[in-house]
Each structure stands twice: as structure tokens, then as C-alpha cells.
Design an enzyme around this catalytic site. Structure first.
Site, PDB file in Angstrom:
ATOM      1  N   GLU A   1       0.967  -0.816  -0.253  1.00 59.88           N
ATOM      2  CA  GLU A   1      -0.276   0.091  -0.059  1.00 59.88           C
ATOM      3  C   GLU A   1       0.753   1.487  -0.154  1.00 59.88           C
ATOM      4  OE1 GLU A   1      -3.429   2.092   2.489  1.00 59.88           O
ATOM      5  OE2 GLU A   1      -2.170   0.468   3.653  1.00 59.88           O
TER       6      GLU A   1
ATOM      7  N   LYS B   1      -9.540   3.228  -3.931  1.00 63.09           N
ATOM      8  CA  LYS B   1     -10.076   2.801  -2.370  1.00 63.09           C
ATOM      9  C   LYS B   1     -11.951   2.753  -2.054  1.00 63.09           C
ATOM     10  CE  LYS B   1      -8.343   1.141   2.247  1.00 63.09           C
ATOM     11  NZ  LYS B   1      -7.783   1.965   3.297  1.00 63.09           N
TER      12      LYS B   1
ATOM     13  N   CYS C   1      -5.968  -2.610   2.512  1.00 62.15           N
ATOM     14  CA  CYS C   1      -6.095  -2.693   3.368  1.00 62.15           C
ATOM     15  C   CYS C   1      -6.918  -2.994   4.375  1.00 62.15           C
ATOM     16  CB  CYS C   1      -5.033  -1.186   4.349  1.00 62.15           C
ATOM     17  SG  CYS C   1      -4.159  -1.101   6.227  1.00 62.15           S
TER      18      CYS C   1
END
Length: 540
Positions: A271, A354, A412
Site C-alpha cells: 500500500e 480504495k 488494507c
């Protein structure tokens, strides 16, 4: 003697609720050498016993909130290592939200009696977990079923019910155990309870036995070779100590060595591995350098990065408050926590932004309705008010042997959302990639807990996963939720392994919200029955 009324007894009042809070907290995954997940099967029992008597609402609320506060503090204290205010807010708010199904339990108990409420609790619990995790404000980390993430032989039925079924099973077991204890104390027969509790242990084991002996699941499938690159860079120093060139040189050097040892089909960086806007026109030289490196490596590269998108006045008209404004360039923009796949022979990368953002750390919930809320962001280094992605991007690349492969990338925190991950599989993902940066949490068990939860997504969808972290925990997980290769935390290393590709869809993947919707309907019916009937008290 255990007593559940407001007065008397060595464990009266808050003793039993506090015990439940501790049991719940230690039952969740922590360090690999601590395995206490089976405690979750009885963790609620002390609390439920304490709630049986004629308890006032004030006392009831105090008991359930103390349970949940201790539970959340024990399980989530490590969040404070990244941001103390954010960590404290997370614990106190999560504890309050976790009391909701028990407050509904109080309503059922008040109007229809204790046992009616007791056996309604599994439905209330799962319905609330599902409704709560769908809200932007939620930090849905502590779904009860997640406590069993490492108990591999007992959770294979998640390919039918998802983690929601595991939550339901756990709460029901606790309910039966509490009811059995109270009946035993009242000198009533508990034979049926005992047999039922044994069956509740045997059935998941039996299903797992069938799964591990299923010829179709064991059939050999095509694989893709993936190399994980774990750079072990301190996230607090990342934006201060290293220049863009320093960062790229670290990854280039590590990947050169990884490719020389194992020629992978896919290279995975973590990430925000590239912490600057590499696709912005001002940084195109970096992107061209990256493309040329990928051509040399062969295969494809999937990396986390910081993305920026600019918008015209017409595109933001009427919603200007949702965007940032660059006064020097006189234009609006948004930044995203994103990932991109750079494939050999392709000029443009495939981008995923995301979609699920950590409340207050990455984005303040519902700020589109109240822009002033953005002032309450608990920013970490390099992170502040990300934009929300909208598309479940499926990334495609060609393997070294010439096969076309489809994958998805989970960034994540998104790994805790069952429905989101199932949506990628429904769109064609043959295996999962996950990029994360858990270095914020030092040497706490936070990174291990995060990694454990990802196993559920593999079981639910029968998809293998390549999980790449900045530092701890990078690993490969198979379709049964078993880790078969990993890199220890706080080590700068790479690791290559074959990842199985699968195209079949599980019952859960096809129906990800079926069970929670059923529990929601049943919960609504139970509340309707409670309010429609006369208020009464039903004992055991």
C-alpha cells in the site's frame, strides 16, 4: 455464588460483565503464539447471566457498555499507536455501537421476557453487525465471527454463510450455554441443551472434513507465480526521510533481486509503495522509468500508490465542497489511496481506488453532507482526506506463459468487508491480491489480527490470496484460509510462491447478504411481536 440481580453476591453488578469483556477481548486473534479463540464460545455467558434479573435500564446499560468497552480496549488498543486521539475515539465509539443488539435485547426482555430475548439475540446480533458495517461511520473490525479466523477446522462453512454465519453460531452457542447454566441452577433438565451444544461443535467439524475431502475442491487448477516485495520502511519516516527517488530505488533494487531468483508473472508492492502522484503529468518521467523497468522484469507489477485526479469547474459545479482546490493552478482535485497494475506492453495502467476508507484517519464519514466535519480528520503522515473510489476494478494481465489472468486488489482496511470482497469475485477475480501498510502499529498484535481476518475472505469465496505489507505481515493464503508462505515482520525481504486461480463461485459469493437479511427480517418480526404483546416477564 453467582448472582445476577442488582444487589448482593461476590459477582453481582459489574463483575460478570467485566469478565465477559475480558473473555471477548482475549478471544480475538493477537500474536501467533496466543490461541484463545475457543473462549469466544462462552465469552458472553457471564454477561447474559447478569442480565437475567430485574435490572433497571440504567444498570443494564452500564453493564453492557462496560463489557463492550473492555472488549474493544483489549482488542483494539493498538490503534492508539498510530494516533492516540483516533485510537481512543475508535474504542469508545465502537463500544457504544456494540451495545445496540443488547439494547434491543433489553426491549425484548422488558416486553416478552428473558428467554424470548435470549433466543432472539443471535438474530439481533448478526442483523446489527451487518447493518453497522455498511455505514461509513462504522469500524466493523470486531464482527464476532472474526474471533474464529485462526480456528480453521471450525469455519469452513463460511463458504455458505460468510463470517455472518460464524457470528450467529457463536452467539447461539453462548445463548444455549447461558440458558443451560440457569436451568441447571434451577434444578431443571439440561439434557437437550447438552446434546445441542455437542452438535454445534460436531457439525462445523463434519462440514470441514467434507470440504477437505472434496474432490472438486482438491482438483489441480492453474496457478500464477507472484513475488511479494516487503521493503520494511518506517511509515512515519516515509514522507519525511525519503525522497521520491530514494523510494523508487529501494523497490527497483529489491525487485531486481526477486526477479533474478524467481521470474514471476506478477510482482506485488504494498500500500502506498509509491507515495507521490506518479501518474500526474509532472511525474511522468518516473512513470516512464517504471514502465521500462516492468518491461525488463516481464509479467506485470501491481503497486499501491497515491493518486490525484483533477476536475473542471463544470464537473464539480454544485459540489465544490467535496473537492480540494489548487489555487496555483486554479482547478479542483481529489487524492486517492489507490493501486495500479502496470503490464508489459501496455502504456496505461489499470487503476483501482480504495472504496472503504478508515473513519477519521483516511476520511471523515458523511463529510459530503457537512463539509466542516473534515476538520476532525486524525491525519497520519502522508494520509489526509482521501477521496472515495467508486468502481470494483478487475485487473487483467498476461502471464509469462501467455495466459490471461484476472485479479482484484484489496487495499488494507477493505479486507474486513465481506460483501465488498465477494463483489470482486462476482466480477471475475480468480485470486486476491491485498496491499497494506501495518507498520503504523509497531510491534503490537494489530498487524497479525488484520492478517488473520483476511483468511475469512479466502474461505468465503474459495480464492487464494497474495498479501503484501510494507512490513508485517506479508503472506500467501490458500482457498481454505491456510497460510503456506510468509515473510516475518520488520524484515526487508521478498518472497515468491504459486497462487491458485479459481473461477467457481461459492454459495456465499452468489448470496453474500442472504443470512444477514434473513436475521434482519426475523429481528424486525421479534420486535414487532414484543411491542404488539402485553408487557410481561418470562423466567426460565
Amino acid at each position: 455464588m453467582l448472582r445476577s440481580s442488582d444487589g448482593g453476591g461476590s459477582f453481582s453488578g459489574y463483575g460478570l460483565p467485566v469478565l465477559s469483556g475480558l473473555l471477548l477481548g482475549i478471544s480475538f486473534p493477537s500474536y501467533p503464539f496466543i490461541r484463545l479463540e475457543t473462549i469466544a464460545w462462552i465469552a458472553l455467558v457471564p454477561l447474559l447471566i447478569s442480565l437475567r434479573g430485574d435490572v433497571s435500564f440504567r444498570s443494564f446499560l452500564g453493564r453492557v457498555y462496560s463489557t463492550m468497552l473492555i472488549f474493544c480496549a483489549t482488542s483494539l488498543w493498538w490503534v492508539s499507536l498510530a494516533t492516540l486521539p483516533g485510537g481512543l475515539l475508535t474504542i469508545f465509539v465502537q463500544a457504544f455501537c456494540s451495545t445496540v443488539p443488547l439494547l434491543l435485547f433489553f426491549v425484548l426482555k422488558r416486553f416478552r421476557g428473558y428467554r424470548f430475548a435470549l433466543f432472539g439475540l443471535p438474530f439481533l446480533w448478526v442483523a446489527w453487525e451487518w447493518l453497522y458495517i455498511r455505514q461509513e461511520l462504522s469500524f466493523g473490525w470486531l464482527v464476532f465471527g472474526n474471533s474464529q479466523a485462526l480456528l480453521n477446522m471450525m469455519i469452513q462453512y463460511a463458504d455458505i454463510s460468510g463470517v455472518w454465519g460464524v457470528s450467529f453460531w457463536l452467539v447461539l452457542f453462548n445463548v444455549l450455554a447461558a440458558d443451560a447454566w440457569l436451568r441447571f441452577r434451577a434444578r431443571k433438565q439440561i439434557y437437550v441443551h447438552g446434546v445441542t451444544l455437542l452438535l454445534m461443535i460436531a457439525l462445523p467439524l463434519g462440514y470441514s472434513f467434507m470440504v477437505f475431502n472434496d474432490a472438486e475442491l482438491q482438483r489441480e487448477r492453474p496457478t500464477v507465480k507472484v513475488s511479494l516485495v516487503q521493503p520494511n520502511i518506517d511509515p512515519f519516516e516515509k514522507w519525511r526521510k525519503y525522497s521520491s527517488q530514494d523510494i523508487m530505488l529501494i523497490y527497483f533494487s529489491m525487485t531486481d533481486r526477486a526477479v533474478s531468483q524467481n521470474r514471476p508473472d506478477l510482482i506485488l508492492w504494498p500500500e502506498t509503495a509509491i507515495p507521490f502522484y506518479i501518474l500526474d503529468e509532472r511525474n511522468l518521467a518516473y512513470y516512464e522509468l517504471l514502465k521500462s523497468r516492468v518491461e525488463r522484469w516481464g509479467g506485470a507489477l501491481l503497486s499501491g500508490y497515491s493518486d490525484i485526479v483533477f476536475y473542471s469547474d463544470a464537473e464539480v459545479a454544485g459540489n465544490e465542497y467535496l473537492y480540494k482546490f489548487n489555487s496555483d493552478e486554479d482547478r479542483y482535485y481529489q487524492t486517492f489511496n489507490a493501486s495500479m497494475l502496470v503490464a508489459t506492453g501496455e502504456d496505461d495502467p489499470q487503476v483501482y481506488r480504495k472504496m472503504k476508507l478508515v473513519p477519521f484517519a483516511e476520511r471523515v464519514p458523511y463529510m459530503e453532507y457537512a463539509p466542516w466535519l473534515d476538520n476532525f480528520t486524525f491525519s497520519l503522515a502522508g494520509i489526509s482526506s482521501w477521496g472515495k473510489g467508486r468502481d470494483k476494478t478487475i485487473m487483467e494481465f498476461i502471464t509469462v506463459s501467455g495466459e490471461k489472468v484476472k485479479t482484484s486488489n484489496v487495499i488494507c482496511y477493505e479486507s474486513i468487508f465481506p460483501g465488498l470482497v465477494a463483489g470482486f469475485v462476482s466480477r471475475g477475480a480468480e485470486f486476491f491480491t491485498l496491499v497494506t501498510n501495518d507498520g503504523w502499529y509497531g510491534k503490537s498484535y494489530g498487524p497479525y489480527q488484520h492478517a488473520a481476518i483476511a483468511r475469512f475472505r479466502c474461505i468465503e469465496n474459495r480464492r487464494s490470496m497474495a498479501r503484501c505489507a510494507n512490513t508485517g505481515v506479508s503472506q500467501f493464503i490458500d482457498k481454505y484460509g491456510r497460510v503456506y508462505a510468509d515473510i516475518p515482520w520488520w524484515e526487508r525481504r521478498s518472497l515468491a510462491a504459486d497462487v491458485e486461480r479459481n473461477v467457481t463461485l461459492t454459495f456465499y459469493t452468489r448470496n453474500p447478504d442472504l443470512l444477514p437479511k434473513v436475521t434482519s427480517v426475523v429481528s424486525a418480526f421479534l420486535l414487532l411481536v414484543a411491542f404488539a404483546g402485553k408487557r410481561r416477564t418470562i423466567g426460565i
